[in-house]
Write a protein that holds these residues in place. Structure first.
Motif, PDB file in Angstrom:
ATOM      1  N   ALA A  15       0.834  -1.207   0.000  1.00  0.00           N
ATOM      2  CA  ALA A  15       0.000   0.000   0.000  1.00  0.00           C
ATOM      3  C   ALA A  15       0.865   1.252   0.000  1.00  0.00           C
ATOM      4  CB  ALA A  15      -0.919  -0.007   1.211  1.00  0.00           C
ATOM      5  N   ASP A  16       0.456   2.231  -0.808  1.00  0.00           N
ATOM      6  CA  ASP A  16       1.264   3.444  -0.991  1.00  0.00           C
ATOM      7  C   ASP A  16       0.344   4.554  -1.492  1.00  0.00           C
ATOM      8  OD1 ASP A  16       3.274   5.254  -2.682  1.00  0.00           O
ATOM      9  OD2 ASP A  16       4.499   4.028  -1.348  1.00  0.00           O
ATOM     10  N   ASP A  17       0.814   5.776  -1.394  1.00  0.00           N
ATOM     11  CA  ASP A  17       0.014   6.902  -1.893  1.00  0.00           C
ATOM     12  C   ASP A  17       0.053   7.008  -3.410  1.00  0.00           C
ATOM     13  OD1 ASP A  17      -0.831   7.688   0.627  1.00  0.00           O
ATOM     14  OD2 ASP A  17       0.882   9.024   0.930  1.00  0.00           O
ATOM     15  N   LYS A  18       0.954   6.266  -4.038  1.00  0.00           N
ATOM     16  CA  LYS A  18       1.083   6.322  -5.490  1.00  0.00           C
ATOM     17  C   LYS A  18       0.318   5.173  -6.138  1.00  0.00           C
ATOM     18  CE  LYS A  18       5.745   8.330  -5.227  1.00  0.00           C
ATOM     19  NZ  LYS A  18       7.188   8.146  -5.575  1.00  0.00           N
ATOM     20  N   PRO A  19      -0.377   5.444  -7.266  1.00  0.00           N
ATOM     21  CA  PRO A  19      -1.052   4.378  -8.000  1.00  0.00           C
ATOM     22  C   PRO A  19      -0.028   3.327  -8.465  1.00  0.00           C
ATOM     23  CG  PRO A  19      -1.739   6.542  -8.768  1.00  0.00           C
ATOM     24  CD  PRO A  19      -0.554   6.750  -7.882  1.00  0.00           C
ATOM     25  N   PRO A  20      -0.403   2.075  -8.570  1.00  0.00           N
ATOM     26  CA  PRO A  20      -1.736   1.515  -8.363  1.00  0.00           C
ATOM     27  C   PRO A  20      -1.975   1.018  -6.930  1.00  0.00           C
ATOM     28  CG  PRO A  20      -0.321  -0.161  -9.259  1.00  0.00           C
ATOM     29  CD  PRO A  20       0.533   1.061  -9.118  1.00  0.00           C
ATOM     30  N   PHE A  21      -1.193   1.524  -5.994  1.00  0.00           N
ATOM     31  CA  PHE A  21      -1.242   0.995  -4.635  1.00  0.00           C
ATOM     32  C   PHE A  21      -2.004   1.901  -3.663  1.00  0.00           C
ATOM     33  CE2 PHE A  21       2.869  -0.131  -6.640  1.00  0.00           C
ATOM     34  CZ  PHE A  21       2.629  -1.484  -6.829  1.00  0.00           C
TER      35      PHE A  21
END
Length: 349
Positions: A15-21
């Motif tokens: 999970a991250d603030d950047k797509p696709p996550f």
């Protein structure tokens, strides 16, 4: 025998603030394109789930499942690893773990919040149609795992009694919602091997909702026989993390790691296929004992990128899953002995 489900993937490390996550729909599409069939969701990550809503609303949970279904996925399990850690924290670790809870809370407030979070996960699991849940036990006696200075008699027993007292109301809550609580046996937790798990199980009065999340990587680092562990505890297994590790001791450092970073430690987690875990033997034993839950990739590696680890992980798990046989290999030689003939063979009049 039954066939293990998979591959699934634990989303916590991705999970991250950047797509696709950055949200559930995007990360679901990414996972599906890699060949995963389910996702294990960390409940502390609001980019992926609103735990309060999931606990309160069956409609919200149906919508969450619908989002995954659009990409051909389902929820394998929910996780409260971080919240479970805060159910029991030794004072030596309060500062290090305070980031697991909302800012501004003191130790007591963090503990109350964590217990409430884990209980909500029981309700959310039920609303999602799940009957198992992943967590950590937390730790009160972990600072004393090495017997120097000599531990006072009764210290460990008292610690496990207190740990059980904290978890029993939670376990009872999970029982009310028909969900098993699967503790990941892990260094830094009071439940860190088979013996400590047994101590906790006994302290809870052998509570029927006490189960295990099996992750062999932690046993590589401890030099514990992870295959024999399956023989001992397979009846408790409710979950399975597929994570690799290696242990390469030197003349300077061994199990304790010499305070070194992960890259320099003799024992370190690796991306699946790059370590020393014999997954073929593990999947064989798990199938033999009838485990039919999910095989969930957990990526943790200090060398390989998470993206490559995820790509390779789905392929590896697919290779290891055994389609459990529904017939005996020697059925062709069955002589079709009747009951009367059985009696003759046994010399029974």
């Amino acid at each position: 025998m039954k066939t293990i489900k998979g591959p699934a993937i634990f989303l916590a490390q991705f999970a991250d603030d950047k797509p696709p996550f950055n949200n559930l729909s995007n990360i679901a599409q990414w996972a599906a394109e890699l060949g995963y069939k389910a996702v294990q969701i960390p409940t502390w990550d609001t980019r992926l789930i609103d735990l309060d809503k999931a606990a309160e609303s069956k409609t919200y949970c149906d919508e969450l499942k619908g989002t995954l279904a659009e990409h051909g996925l389902e929820v394998s399990e929910l996780s409260t690893h971080l919240q479970g850690q805060l159910v029991a924290v030794h004072p030596a670790y309060e500062e290090l773990f305070k980031g697991f809870a909302p800012k501004g809370m003191n130790a007591k407030q963090r503990n109350i919040w964590a217990i409430d979070q884990v209980k909500k996960a029981a309700q959310a699991s039920q609303n999602l149609g799940l009957n198992v849940h992943a967590t950590f036990s937390g730790a009160l006696v972990w600072p004393y795992f090495y017997n120097w200075p000599q531990r006072p008699a009764g210290l460990i027993e008292k610690g496990f009694k207190e740990l059980a007292n904290r978890w029993l109301p939670i376990l009872n809550h999970f029982d009310e919602h028909g969900v098993d609580l699967c503790y990941e046996v892990h260094a830094g937790e009071d439940l860190h091997d088979g013996t400590s798990f047994e101590m906790f199980y006994e302290a809870t009065g052998k509570h029927k909702r006490v189960k295990l999340l099996y992750d062999p990587s932690h046993f590589i680092l401890q030099q514990l026989d992870y295959l024999a562990y399956i023989d001992h505890y397979h009846e408790f297994f409710g979950m399975f993390h597929v994570k690799d590790a290696e242990y390469n001791p030197t003349g300077k450092s061994g199990v304790y790691g010499g305070y070194q970073d992960w890259r320099e430690r003799p024992g370190r987690f690796r991306s699946i296929g790059d370590g020393q875990v014999d997954f073929q033997a593990i999947f064989s034993k798990m199938t033999q004992y009838g485990y039919d839950g999910w095989a969930v990739l957990e990526w943790e590696c200090c060398i390989k990128s998470p993206e490559q680890g995820a790509r390779e992980g789905a392929e590896y798990i697919n290779q290891f899953i055994i389609e459990a046989t529904q017939k005996n290999f020697d059925d062709f030689a069955d002589a079709g002995i009747s009951d009367e003939e059985f009696r003759k063979l046994l010399g029974i009049d």
